[in-house]
Enzyme design. Structure first.
Site, PDB file in Angstrom:
ATOM      1  CB  CYS A  17      15.495   7.057  24.912  1.00  0.00           C
ATOM      2  SG  CYS A  17      16.737   8.363  24.699  1.00  0.00           S
ATOM      3  CB  CYS A  47      14.283  11.771  23.099  1.00  0.00           C
ATOM      4  SG  CYS A  47      15.141  10.611  22.024  1.00  0.00           S
ATOM      5  CB  CYS A  77      10.825  16.412  48.133  1.00  0.00           C
ATOM      6  SG  CYS A  77      11.575  15.025  48.989  1.00  0.00           S
TER       7      CYS A  77
END
Length: 262
Positions: free
Chosen positions: A177, A180, A194
């Site tokens: 997933c 992970c 940004c």
């Protein structure tokens, strides 16, 4: 007697003719796209071009999630908005764009911020979730909800000239997933934005359109022999070279989202 899906109308066949002549798509594939439900979380720089190509591909049911308003600085990269949209909610403006582009698509919008408490409510019943949000807290809330709901996740992210798009299916025993991949260190909203680091508009477009391509591939997965969903593969994109490389994300047996016993 079994229910059969309604065939595409003549005008829809004409609209998607360039898809249908592709052996990898065909009429069956286009019908699958028309029946699919995709949840798009985040309608910013990644979500905007992704939405355009998902709509152009004929994804029949779209759920759009974003609690932000359009700002002038968004127009450098968020391609579905115009100066007339400044000050209006992104979800409302996105629905207006869709209505002008293809009013045959079923669209629902939510302008509430996605959290760990409400994510499952919005994602239930989806065939695929595409997350293009810009903070780890939201990404992890969406990712965890996808595992709980048994829904595949496409996660897309951007920073300056670097992008990444990965497909995760942590609800499957052998698949990783998103948690992970990133671990537990980023549940707080502490990542860069940004606005602080800058971002090239065209680079965001590359990530968004590539995410849309991967979404279409996932929705068509299984229709042809040899299809490969590429779950657990993260595509890393470099806009300065330019280049792309792919890494595989291993399932973490200690993952608190998809590990054994969770």
């Amino acid at each position: 007697m079994t229910d059969r899906p309604a065939p595409l109308s003549e005008d829809r066949l004409d609209r998607f003719a360039r898809h249908i002549v592709l052996p990898e798509v065909g009429g069956a594939g286009q019908l699958a796209l028309a029946q699919a439900r995709v949840v798009l979380v985040g309608l910013g720089g990644i979500g905007s071009p992704a939405l355009q190509y998902l709509a152009a591909a004929g994804i029949g049911r779209l759920t759009l999630l974003d609690d932000g308003d359009v700002e002038a600085s968004n127009l450098q990269r968020q391609t579905i908005y115009t100066t007339r949209d400044i000050g209006h909610g992104k979800a409302v403006a996105a629905r207006r764009w869709l209505a002008n582009f293809d009013d045959a698509l079923a669209v629902s919008i939510h302008d509430t911020r996605v959290t760990a408490d409400n994510a499952g409510r919005y994602l239930a019943g989806a065939d695929l979730v595409l997350d293009g949000t810009d903070n780890f807290a939201t990404r992890l809330a969406v990712a965890d909800a996808c595992v709980a709901a048994g829904v595949p996740l496409l996660s897309a992210a951007i920073g300056r000239f670097q992008g990444q798009v990965g497909a995760f299916a942590g609800h499957l025993a052998e698949q990783a997933c998103y948690r992970c991949y990133v671990g537990d260190a980023f549940d707080a909203e502490d990542c860069d934005t940004c606005a602080e680091d800058g971002v090239l508009g065209a680079m965001v477009g590359w990530v968004g359109t590539f995410a849309a391509l991967q979404a279409i591939r996932l929705l068509l997965d299984g229709l042809r022999p040899g299809d490969d969903a590429q779950f657990g593969q993260l595509h890393l994109m470099d806009g300065l070279k330019p280049a792309m490389r792919t890494i595989r994300i291993a399932k973490d047996p200690e993952c608190r989202t998809c590990g054994p016993g969770h």
